[in-house]
Write an enzyme that holds these catalytic residues in place. Structure first.
Site, PDB file in Angstrom:
ATOM      1  N   ASP A 182      38.614 -30.625 -83.481  1.00 40.48           N
ATOM      2  CA  ASP A 182      37.614 -31.317 -84.299  1.00 40.48           C
ATOM      3  C   ASP A 182      38.039 -32.785 -84.438  1.00 40.48           C
ATOM      4  O   ASP A 182      38.720 -33.300 -83.552  1.00 40.48           O
ATOM      5  CB  ASP A 182      37.474 -30.574 -85.643  1.00 40.48           C
ATOM      6  CG  ASP A 182      36.105 -30.771 -86.275  1.00 40.48           C
ATOM      7  OD1 ASP A 182      35.581 -31.892 -86.211  1.00 40.48           O
ATOM      8  OD2 ASP A 182      35.555 -29.811 -86.851  1.00 40.48           O
ATOM      9  N   HIS A 206      37.395 -34.784 -81.580  1.00 36.57           N
ATOM     10  CA  HIS A 206      36.091 -35.404 -81.803  1.00 36.57           C
ATOM     11  C   HIS A 206      36.187 -36.877 -82.193  1.00 36.57           C
ATOM     12  O   HIS A 206      35.252 -37.438 -82.738  1.00 36.57           O
ATOM     13  CB  HIS A 206      35.284 -34.601 -82.834  1.00 36.57           C
ATOM     14  CG  HIS A 206      34.911 -33.225 -82.353  1.00 36.57           C
ATOM     15  ND1 HIS A 206      34.131 -32.360 -83.078  1.00 36.57           N
ATOM     16  CD2 HIS A 206      35.216 -32.574 -81.197  1.00 36.57           C
ATOM     17  CE1 HIS A 206      33.972 -31.231 -82.396  1.00 36.57           C
ATOM     18  NE2 HIS A 206      34.630 -31.336 -81.263  1.00 36.57           N
TER      19      HIS A 206
END
Ligand SMILES: *[C@@H]1O[C@H](CO)[C@@H](O)[C@H](O)[C@H]1NC(C)=O
Ligand SMILES: *[C@@H]1O[C@H](CO)[C@@H](O)[C@H](O)[C@H]1NC(C)=O
Ligand SMILES: *[C@@H]1O[C@H](CO)[C@@H](O)[C@H](O)[C@H]1NC(C)=O
Ligand SMILES: *[C@@H]1O[C@H](CO)[C@@H](O)[C@H](O)[C@H]1NC(C)=O
Ligand SMILES: *[C@@H]1O[C@H](CO)[C@@H](O)[C@H](O)[C@H]1NC(C)=O
Length: 391
Positions: A216, A239
């Site tokens: 993430d 991310h």
């Protein structure tokens, strides 16, 4: 007195002088409190007692964790303490595999002058919980954060490794003057919600010389955070480095004064990103700079998304978060998609941005990149590849 006696008394004086010289540093070895680093014994009680004793010591206390694998349940290390504490971890702390039932695994609360170092590991052993989360769609409130600093001041996290957390690896909440230097964070690219570092309601935060690979956000900066510098840090997979998401709750405090400099992104979903939900909650993001960034295969190297929607059910409308004074300077590298610069701002609150010297190409000679602009104003100067669409 004999010569031997003389020598002894001089030695004694020297020993007394030295022990005063180190100003009452006291060592608290977790093994002396019953910890066993054999991978099976539950050392929770031993760790908790060593903290409780160290916290009462009037001067500097060192909690010593020797090499070994220590199995641990939730730990709450609560202050304020009588003196500064060095949590010196040369071992591997391992969370139980089952869900821990709380939102943290190891939490330091109300501490001042803490140092966490020693070259060891925090292993969240998250893989079973990731599978559960992927099968089950119930809220993820209880995915424990590996290391939570809650209302901590003047704290350093240095030379430490974090792997496979269940939720985020590190969260700073309500903190002031924290430096995170030379750490590594490692979790698989497909592990859900394993953010690297979340920073909320905090100020004077420095992250430097670190390497974050996760499923993430590498770093996310959340409402109420000011004065953050991130330098010399590598992200990927992951991310990217994000501000937000903002706008989920009413009365969120602003994010101000964030500088990301000399960082790089390799095989990431995003590079540098600001994300807000399309809600009516008001808020502010201002005085942000992303500078000297190398992007090596990110899907969205530069992105502001005011219509953030990670799932299928999202609020629909215009974001009421004002985004001002955001600079993107000296950003180069390779985009995985042809939209290398993407500004999707709110019709209700247009963004104000500046871009200077952008050089992003599409894959290995796949053609030109483009910029996409909605509701953005500001200036573009220097080299601009893709051509700027800021008006
Ligand atoms: C941390 O600093 C804040 C603001 O300066 C102060 O109110 C708080 O008591 C401090 N906390 C600790 C644990 O020292
Ligand atoms: C910040 O914390 C460090 C300890 O980590 C301390 O040495 C330094 O003086 C603090 N800075 C400020 C401005 O309080
Ligand atoms: C961040 O960098 C700015 C500019 O160099 C500096 O003024 C500020 O004190 C730094 N803040 C922290 C927390 O390091
Ligand atoms: C990425 O950044 C790190 C830290 O600044 C640096 O050591 C490394 O060489 C950089 N890699 C690339 C490909 O730019
Ligand atoms: C680019 O990154 C993606 C993951 O975001 C990865 O699947 C792909 O293999 C990478 N491409 C190259 C050329 O490294």
């Amino acid at each position: 007195m004999t010569r031997k006696g003389d020598v002894l008394s001089v030695l004694l004086i020297l020993i007394m002088w030295f022990s005063q010289g180190v100003k009452g540093v006291k060592f608290f070895n977790v093994k002396d409190f019953g910890a066993i680093g054999d991978d099976h014994f539950d050392s929770t009680k031993a760790f908790q007692s060593s903290w409780n004793e160290a916290c009462k010591w009037r001067e500097k206390a060192v909690i010593e964790i020797p090499r070994g694998n220590y199995l641990l349940r939730n730990l709450l290390f609560q202050g304020p303490c009588m003196g500064p504490i060095n949590f010196h971890n040369s071992g591997t702390l391992k969370a139980h595999k089952i869900n821990l039932g709380l939102n943290y695994w190891v939490e330091f609360r109300y501490v001042d002058g803490l140092a966490i170092n020693g070259g060891g590991y925090f292993d969240g052993q998250g893989s079973e919980s990731w599978l559960k989360i992927m099968e089950d769609t119930t809220p993820m409130n209880f995915l424990p954060i590996t290391l939570m600093l809650d209302f901590a001041n003047n704290t350093r996290i240095e030379n430490m490794n974090f792997i496979n957390s269940k939720g985020s690896h590190i969260k700073l909440n309500g903190c002031k003057n924290i430096s995170v230097n030379q750490i590594t964070i490692l979790a698989p690219e497909n592990s859900p919600n394993t953010d690297g570092i979340n920073i909320a309601l905090s100020r004077q935060i420095q992250v430097s010389n670190s390497k974050i690979s996760t499923g993430d956000d590498c770093i996310s900066i959340l409402p109420g955070t000011e004065d953050v510098n991130i330098t010399g840090t590598r992200c990927g997979p992951g991310h990217g480095i994000s501000i937000g998401s903002m706008g989920l709750d009413p009365n969120e405090l602003a994010v101000k004064g964030v500088n990301v400099k000399n960082c790089n992104f390799t095989n990431t979903q995003n590079g540098v990103r600001i994300k807000t939900w399309a809600t009516k909650n008001i808020g502010k993001v201002a005085h942000i700079s992303f500078e000297s960034i190398v992007v090596n295969n990110a899907s969205n190297p530069i992105i502001i998304d005011q219509n953030y929607c990670p799932s299928h059910q999202c609020p629909k409308g215009d974001s009421h978060i004002q985004i001002n004074d955001v600079k993107f300077v000296d950003i180069m590298g390779v985009s995985q998609t042809y939209v290398a610069v993407n500004f999707r701002c709110s019709k209700y609150k247009p963004c104000e941005v500046e871009t200077r010297n952008i050089n992003l190409k599409y894959g290995s000679n796949k053609g030109p990149t483009i910029s996409s602009c909605f509701n953005v104003k500001g200036v573009a100067s220097g080299y601009q590849k893709p051509p700027s669409c800021i008006s």
